[in-house]
Design an enzyme around this catalytic site. Structure first.
Site, PDB file in Angstrom:
ATOM      1  N   TYR A  89       0.769  -1.208   0.159  1.00 32.68           N
ATOM      2  CA  TYR A  89      -0.058   0.119  -0.005  1.00 32.68           C
ATOM      3  C   TYR A  89       0.935   1.351   0.086  1.00 32.68           C
ATOM      4  CZ  TYR A  89      -5.091  -0.009  -0.232  1.00 32.68           C
ATOM      5  OH  TYR A  89      -6.177  -0.345  -0.941  1.00 32.68           O
TER       6      TYR A  89
ATOM      7  N   GLU B 234      -0.300   4.752  -0.468  1.00 34.98           N
ATOM      8  CA  GLU B 234      -1.173   6.117  -0.907  1.00 34.98           C
ATOM      9  C   GLU B 234      -0.312   7.163  -0.846  1.00 34.98           C
ATOM     10  OE1 GLU B 234      -4.679   6.015   1.611  1.00 34.98           O
ATOM     11  OE2 GLU B 234      -5.645   4.789   0.367  1.00 34.98           O
TER      12      GLU B 234
ATOM     13  N   ASP C 109      -6.086  12.474 -26.040  1.00 35.19           N
ATOM     14  CA  ASP C 109      -6.334  11.106 -25.477  1.00 35.19           C
ATOM     15  C   ASP C 109      -5.512  10.037 -26.662  1.00 35.19           C
ATOM     16  OD1 ASP C 109      -6.779   8.442 -24.977  1.00 35.19           O
ATOM     17  OD2 ASP C 109      -8.908   9.131 -24.396  1.00 35.19           O
TER      18      ASP C 109
ATOM     19  N   THR D 100      -3.373   5.301 -22.485  1.00 32.65           N
ATOM     20  CA  THR D 100      -3.514   4.072 -21.661  1.00 32.65           C
ATOM     21  C   THR D 100      -2.103   3.202 -21.913  1.00 32.65           C
ATOM     22  OG1 THR D 100      -4.470   2.964 -23.617  1.00 32.65           O
ATOM     23  CG2 THR D 100      -5.981   3.642 -21.871  1.00 32.65           C
TER      24      THR D 100
ATOM     25  N   LYS E 289      -2.108  -0.658 -24.791  1.00 32.36           N
ATOM     26  CA  LYS E 289      -2.275  -0.965 -26.277  1.00 32.36           C
ATOM     27  C   LYS E 289      -1.063  -0.873 -27.146  1.00 32.36           C
ATOM     28  CE  LYS E 289      -7.094   0.855 -25.032  1.00 32.36           C
ATOM     29  NZ  LYS E 289      -7.972   2.083 -25.175  1.00 32.36           N
TER      30      LYS E 289
ATOM     31  N   ARG F 172      -2.259  -3.289 -17.993  1.00 31.30           N
ATOM     32  CA  ARG F 172      -3.302  -2.555 -18.165  1.00 31.30           C
ATOM     33  C   ARG F 172      -3.167  -1.196 -17.070  1.00 31.30           C
ATOM     34  NH1 ARG F 172      -6.904  -5.519 -20.836  1.00 31.30           N
ATOM     35  NH2 ARG F 172      -8.467  -3.939 -21.363  1.00 31.30           N
TER      36      ARG F 172
HETATM   37  C1  LIG Z   1      -9.297   2.330 -24.394  1.00 26.62           C
HETATM   38  C2  LIG Z   1      -9.513   3.798 -24.497  1.00 26.62           C
HETATM   39  C3  LIG Z   1      -9.828   4.427 -23.146  1.00 26.62           C
HETATM   40  C4  LIG Z   1     -10.308   3.902 -21.896  1.00 26.62           C
HETATM   41  O1  LIG Z   1      -9.169   2.863 -21.389  1.00 26.62           O
HETATM   42  P1  LIG Z   1      -9.635   1.768 -20.427  1.00 26.62           P
HETATM   43  O2  LIG Z   1      -8.574   1.280 -19.819  1.00 26.62           O
HETATM   44  O3  LIG Z   1     -10.555   0.498 -21.061  1.00 26.62           O
HETATM   45  O4  LIG Z   1     -10.569   2.465 -19.327  1.00 26.62           O
HETATM   46  C5  LIG Z   1      -9.917   5.846 -23.312  1.00 26.62           C
HETATM   47  N1  LIG Z   1      -9.725   6.400 -24.486  1.00 26.62           N
HETATM   48  C6  LIG Z   1      -9.173   5.737 -25.519  1.00 26.62           C
HETATM   49  C7  LIG Z   1      -8.974   6.670 -26.622  1.00 26.62           C
HETATM   50  C8  LIG Z   1      -9.090   4.521 -25.466  1.00 26.62           C
HETATM   51  O5  LIG Z   1      -8.886   3.924 -26.638  1.00 26.62           O
END
Ligand SMILES: *Cc1c(COP(=O)(O)O)cnc(C)c1O
Length: 457
Positions: A53, A55, A198, A224, A227, A233
Site C-alpha cells: 500500500y 497512498e 487522448d 492507456t 495498447k 493495464r
Molecule cells: C481504451 C481507451 C480508453 C479507456 O481505457 P480503459 O483502460 O479501457 O478504461 C480511453 N480513451 C481511448 C481513446 C481509448 O482507446
C-alpha cells in the site's frame, strides 16, 4: 507461463488461464486496442509489488515501507518525462477511463461543456457520451466526421465557437488516419479551451515517430499503457509546457484529483510494469515494430480492396482499418462472429452514416498491432486478407436471408424474436461450416511460427 502453484491450489482457474493462453496463441488477434504485453512486463505485474500500500506520491506517502516503491514510481515518471518530453507525468491512474475522469475533475466544474468525438464515429465513452459519467456531470457536445469520414476542422471550429467548451478531446478509436493535433490545438486556442489529446490507441506510433506528436499542441495528454505501447493495464496523465503555461497549477490539480480525488492506493505492480514498457519503448526493435504495424495495415488494406472490401476513407495510415460491410450484404455483428469462427478476432463497429443502431453496426474494425508484435509481416498480411475474403464468401453461401435479418434487427417491422431465430440458423451454419474450420486450421498452423510473449508452446 508458470502456473505450478495455481494448478495445485485452483485447477479450475489454472485450466481456464491455460485455455485462454491457447486461444490467444492460436488465433489472429486483430482488435486494434489489444496487444501482447512483453514477458518482462508480465513478470513485473505478477510480482510481490501487488502486496504493497502506498497512498500518496513518492516521498510523500501515507504508509511506511515505501522505499523501493518510491524508487519504482520515480523511475516510471522519469522515463515517461524523458520519452514524451513533457514536464509532468502521473503514472497512477488505474486505467484510461478513470484517468479521463481525473482530468475533467481537475479542469472543469459540473455543467461545463466537454467536446469530444461522437461514440458512433469512434469516440470513447469517456469523451462526453450521455451514457457515461463524462456526459452526465458535464455537458457533452459531440462532433463527428460528416459524410467523408474525415475530420472537418472548419465545422469543429464553428461548433466550438457556438458551445464554448472548457475541454476539447482530440482522440479516436476507429479512425484510420492521422490526427492533426496542430489543427485541434488551433481550434482549442481560438475558444480558450484545454486540449486533451487522448492517445491511448496511437501512443506507440507517436513514440516511434510514425504519427504527429501532440506535445506541442495539447495542454494535457492521456494514454492507456496496454495498447500499442504493450505495457500493463493502466494509464498515464501528462501535462505539457503549454498546459503549465495556461495554468501553472495544472499539474498539482491533476495529481490531487488522481489521489485523493478519485483513487486510493496506486497499483504498484502496474507502476513497475509501466516503467518496464517505457524502457522497452526506447529500443530500436520497438520503433521497428511500430513501423511494421503501419506497413502491415497498409498492405492489408490494399489486399482487402482487391477483394472488394469497402474501406472507410479508402485506406489507412495508422494501425487500424474500418470496413463498411454494406456491400457484402451481411451485418457487422454476424460477420464478426463468423470471422471469429474462422480464427480471426476483430470487432463490429459503426461506420460513418450507418443507418443501423450501434448494436448492429454495418462495419468491422481490425488492426495489426498484436500481429506485428508476433513478428508477422507483409507476406502474412496477404494471407490474412485472403482468409477474411474466404470467410466472408463462405458466409454469403449460407441459406440465411440476411435482408430478412436486417429487417428484423432494426427495420420497420422490428421483430427481436424473428431475429433470434435467424441468429440461431446463422450460428448453426457457422458451426457446421467445414470451410471456416479449414481456415481456422490454416491460421493455427501459421501461428505456430509466431510466438506470443509469455506463452510457451
Ligand atoms: C481504451 C481507451 C480508453 C479507456 O481505457 P480503459 O483502460 O479501457 O478504461 C480511453 N480513451 C481511448 C481513446 C481509448 O482507446
Amino acid at each position: 507461463m508458470n502456473l505450478k502453484q495455481l494448478t495445485k491450489i485452483d485447477p479450475e482457474i489454472a485450466k481456464l488461464i491455460q485455455e485462454e493462453a491457447k486461444r490467444q496463441h492460436d488465433v489472429l488477434e486483430m482488435i486494434p486496442s489489444e496487444n501482447y504485453a512483453s514477458s518482462a512486463v508480465l513478470e513485473a505485474v505478477g510480482s510481490v509489488l501487488a502486496n504493497k500500500y502506498s497512498e500518496g506520491y513518492p516521498k510523500k506517502r501515507y504508509y511506511q515501507g515505501n522505499r523501493y516503491i518510491d524508487e519504482i514510481e520515480l523511475l516510471a515518471i522519469e522515463r515517461a518525462k524523458k520519452l514524451f518530453k513533457v514536464p509532468h507525468v502521473n503514472v497512477q491512474p488505474y486505467s484510461g477511463s478513470p484517468a479521463n475522469a481525473e482530468i475533467y475533475l481537475a479542469v472543469m466544474k459540473p455543467g461545463d461543456v466537454l467536446m469530444g468525438l461522437t461514440l458512433s464515429f469512434g469516440g470513447h465513452l469517456t469523451h462526453g457520451s450521455p451514457v457515461s459519467m463524462s456526459g452526465t456531470i458535464y455537458k457533452g457536445i459531440q462532433y463527428d466526421f460528416g459524410k467523408t469520414g474525415r475530420i472537418d476542422f472548419d465545422e469543429l471550429g464553428k461548433l466550438a465557437k457556438k458551445y464554448k467548451p472548457k475541454v476539447i478531446v482530440a482522440s479516436t478509436t476507429a479512425y484510420p488516419r492521422k490526427l492533426d493535433f496542430k489543427e485541434f490545438g488551433r481550434v482549442a486556442d481560438s475558444v480558450g479551451a484545454y486540449l486533451l489529446a487522448d492517445i491511448s490507441h496511437i501512443v506507440g506510433l507517436v513514440l516511434a515517430g510514425c504519427h504527429p506528436d501532440p506535445v506541442p499542441y495539447a495542454h494535457i495528454i492521456m494514454t492507456t499503457t496496454h495498447k500499442t505501447i504493450r505495457g500493463p493495464r493502466g494509464a498515464m496523465i501528462m501535462v505539457t509546457d503549454k498546459g503549465l503555461k495556461k495554468d501553472p497549477d495544472l499539474a498539482k490539480k491533476i495529481d490531487r484529483w488522481v489521489f485523493p480525488g478519485l483513487q486510493g492506493g496506486p497499483h504498484d505492480h502496474v507502476t513497475a510494469g509501466i516503467a518496464v514498457c517505457l524502457k522497452e519503448a526506447t529500443r530500436p526493435s520497438f520503433k521497428k515494430c511500430q513501423e511494421q504495424t503501419i506497413r502491415n495495415c497498409q498492405v492489408l488494406a490494399q489486399e482487402l480492396i482487391k477483394h472488394d472490401f469497402n474501406l472507410v476513407t479508402g485506406g489507412t495510415d495508422n494501425h487500424l482499418l474500418l470496413i463498411d460491410t454494406h456491400n457484402k450484404g451481411i451485418n457487422g455483428r454476424l460477420l464478426a462472429e463468423g470471422i471469429e469462427e474462422a480464427g480471426i478476432v476483430l470487432n463490429r463497429n459503426w461506420v460513418p452514416n450507418d443507418e443501423a443502431p450501434p448494436f448492429f453496426p454495418n462495419g468491422i474494425r481490425l488492426g495489426t498491432p498484436a500481429l506485428s508484435t508476433r513478428g508477422m509481416k507483409e507476406k502474412e498480411m496477404k494471407k490474412v486478407a485472403d482468409w477474411l475474403n474466404r470467410a466472408v464468401a463462405e458466409m454469403q453461401t449460407f441459406p440465411v436471408d440476411y435482408q430478412e435479418w436486417t429487417a428484423a434487427a432494426y427495420g420497420k417491422n422490428k421483430d427481436s424474436e424473428g431475429r433470434k431465430k435467424l441468429d440461431k440458423k446463422f450460428h448453426d451454419c457457422l458451426h457446421k461450416s467445414r470451410k471456416l474450420k479449414q481456415i481456422a486450421l490454416e491460421i493455427k498452423n501459421l501461428c505456430r511460427k509466431f510466438p506470443v510473449p509469455g506463452i510457451d508452446y
